[in-house]
Design a protein around this motif. Sequence first.
Motif, PDB file in Angstrom:
ATOM      1  N   VAL A   1      -7.915  -2.220   3.834  1.00 57.92           N
ATOM      2  CA  VAL A   1      -6.808  -3.056   3.349  1.00 57.92           C
ATOM      3  C   VAL A   1      -7.225  -4.528   3.465  1.00 57.92           C
ATOM      4  O   VAL A   1      -6.999  -5.347   2.567  1.00 57.92           O
TER       5      VAL A   1
ATOM      6  N   LEU B   1      -1.840   0.774  -4.827  1.00 52.30           N
ATOM      7  CA  LEU B   1      -1.938  -0.473  -4.077  1.00 52.30           C
ATOM      8  C   LEU B   1      -1.667  -1.623  -5.040  1.00 52.30           C
ATOM      9  O   LEU B   1      -2.145  -1.604  -6.175  1.00 52.30           O
TER      10      LEU B   1
ATOM     11  N   THR C   1       0.858  -1.197   0.000  1.00 51.51           N
ATOM     12  CA  THR C   1       0.000   0.000   0.000  1.00 51.51           C
ATOM     13  C   THR C   1       0.884   1.233   0.000  1.00 51.51           C
ATOM     14  O   THR C   1       1.968   1.235   0.573  1.00 51.51           O
TER      15      THR C   1
ATOM     16  N   ALA D   1      -7.911   2.157  -0.152  1.00 50.43           N
ATOM     17  CA  ALA D   1      -6.876   1.674   0.775  1.00 50.43           C
ATOM     18  C   ALA D   1      -5.481   2.201   0.433  1.00 50.43           C
ATOM     19  O   ALA D   1      -4.482   1.512   0.620  1.00 50.43           O
TER      20      ALA D   1
END
Length: 417
Positions: free
Chosen positions: A339, A247, A243, A292
């Motif tokens: 995540v 990502l 990340t 995320a």
Amino acid sequence: MEREPSTQRWSMDEEDVSGDVRTVPHGRSLLSSSMVGSANRGRVLQTLFDLGPTSRAELARLAGVNRTTISGIVQPLLDQQVLVEGNPIRPSEAGGKPARPLWFSPDARPICGMMLMPDAVHTCLVTLAGTISAEHSVRFPVENPRIADIESAIETCTSRTLASARREPLGIGVAVGGMVDTDRRAIIAVNLAPVLNGFELGDMLTRRYGLPALLDHHPRALLVGDRWFGKGRGMQNFAAVYTGEVLGGALYLGGHLYRGRSGAGGELGHTFVQVDGEVCSCGRRGCWETIATVGWLRRQARAIGLDTPDEINSRRLVALAGAGVPGARDLLDLYARNVAVGIANLQQTVAPNFYVLHGDVVGGGEIMAEAIAGHVRALVPSRSGGEISFAIGETEDRAALLGAAGLVLSELLQFPL
Ligand SMILES: [Zn+2]
């Protein structure tokens, strides 16, 4: 599952590398009976990578070769300074001859690792034991860079690093922050630096330096680094998840890195987690990357009125949550959950069961990793023997450079990719 090097082109000899590997730096050939010696050698070296410093007897046992074969493999590697023998270690209380562990020599030919990001290039030398040296980085011009400017930055950086090499490097491995055609060794697309689209970097490096050059997508390089030098050592199944501003992730299943055709697999950041969600950098909606990344975190920090939201990251968020700053703990939990959503999908699809976390979340340490792990476990039905575990990877640049070097190592060992 037992891994077998599928082809023979392992060599640490200068002549062999310049002849064989250099002419077909990314080709593949099938194993024939005359190459079995080489296959054994690949297996022995791979066992050594997996176990760390190991005695000959132990290595022979675990690699499944006899004592005569192991001597035939080890002696030339000692002569070529690929391996060294360490100080004798006492065997168990049963006594016997003290064993001398074998390990990779600091004087073995190094590997040049390169990380190519949208705004900079970073190079270094990596020993076979995973030690990094001769690091250099050069930033690209920010305003409308031309490909020629970027080429010259890459050349400046690489030449500085190579000038420090006492022996000719085994090759150049490149972790690219964008889509890569691993067969053509070319960059397909870098969303944040379109000038790099179509750039045949592998050919350029081989032409300029006369060394084998291999490219891969940054998250996949992270996984390769984990496999050879980090938390994935000796593992048969695991995934790397990165990340940051973007990502990404990569999968290692049944002893193989999963690349997909021409390296098209593993675009985890662009798997969908929200139907009709936010617009992603790829132009589609609802990708995992939209909920995320650090960009998402900054927007949320602004929305809840955290101080200096533009500087937020996992490290800072964990500190703010620990200090009891209002909203910080909830935001940390939400980030961890976002995540975890993608990881849960991955777990349900291919069940790697072991995840090495990279990038921004590494800065959040155990607290962040535990928060993510908690959400994944809550999202995935538990089953016996299906424990899911997490590890924190190396810091950002180090992980990518080791991974880049690992690409060359995989090729030399004919590691099945
Ligand atoms: Zn996307």
